[in-house]
Motif scaffolding. Structure first.
Motif, short mmCIF file in Angstrom:
data_model
loop_
_atom_site.label_atom_id
_atom_site.label_comp_id
_atom_site.label_asym_id
_atom_site.label_seq_id
_atom_site.Cartn_x
_atom_site.Cartn_y
_atom_site.Cartn_z
N ARG A 169 -9.30 -10.27 -0.76
CA ARG A 169 -9.73 -8.88 -0.59
C ARG A 169 -10.70 -8.48 -1.71
O ARG A 169 -11.73 -7.85 -1.46
CB ARG A 169 -8.49 -7.97 -0.61
N GLU A 171 -5.95 0.86 -1.09
CA GLU A 171 -7.04 0.29 -0.28
C GLU A 171 -7.28 -1.19 -0.57
O GLU A 171 -8.02 -1.86 0.16
CB GLU A 171 -8.32 1.08 -0.51
N VAL A 211 -12.01 2.85 -5.47
CA VAL A 211 -11.06 3.02 -4.36
C VAL A 211 -9.66 3.24 -4.94
O VAL A 211 -9.42 2.97 -6.12
CB VAL A 211 -11.03 1.80 -3.41
N ASP A 212 -8.76 3.73 -4.10
CA ASP A 212 -7.36 3.80 -4.51
C ASP A 212 -6.75 2.40 -4.44
O ASP A 212 -7.19 1.58 -3.63
CB ASP A 212 -6.58 4.74 -3.57
N ALA A 229 0.83 -1.22 0.00
CA ALA A 229 0.00 0.00 0.00
C ALA A 229 0.86 1.26 0.00
O ALA A 229 0.47 2.29 -0.57
CB ALA A 229 -0.94 0.00 1.21
N ALA A 284 -9.49 -1.57 -8.96
CA ALA A 284 -9.63 -0.45 -8.01
C ALA A 284 -10.63 0.57 -8.54
O ALA A 284 -11.50 1.05 -7.79
CB ALA A 284 -8.27 0.21 -7.77
#
Lengths: 71, 71
Positions: free
Chosen positions: B15, B69, B65-66, A68, B60
């Motif tokens: 994720r 994340e 989202v970035d 990240a 993403a």
């Protein structure tokens, strides 16, 4: 979307180059630590290579940061 | 390092699956929005595919989202 995809490679490459030079490492030394080839790192830093997740992980591990933090 | 590289693909896949199911999207719908194939998304979610940066960016963007994340 093509332009944005190119942008993400450029942004990522610039981030890698910034972190590497901040540490005073040559591309060759950094590539060796990553277990990747110097020319590959050069292409990644110039935003020319669509790097894969496993190689992103190798770069993060070499910098001792979480993935990240590279974004 | 091999085991850790496999782990990052599994973590990333889990994720993606968690975010997708949280939104109630099917793999097919999600894949379509990403501009990727359903079987590709399935392989990514199972941690079987070494996804590239451009495709990480597509995912993403679809989640709005970035990239950070996702990690």
């Amino acid at each position: 979307m093509k332009a944005f995809e190119n942008i993400i490679k450029k942004i990522f490459g610039a981030r890698v180059r910034a972190l590497r030079t901040e540490k005073g490492w040559s591309q060759a030394d950094f590539a060796f630590e990553c277990g990747l080839h110097r020319t590959y790192i050069g292409a990644v830093e110039r935003g020319e290579h669509d790097i894969s997740l496993e190689n992103i992980k190798k770069i993060a591990d070499t910098f001792r940061v979480d993935i990240a933090e590279l974004f």
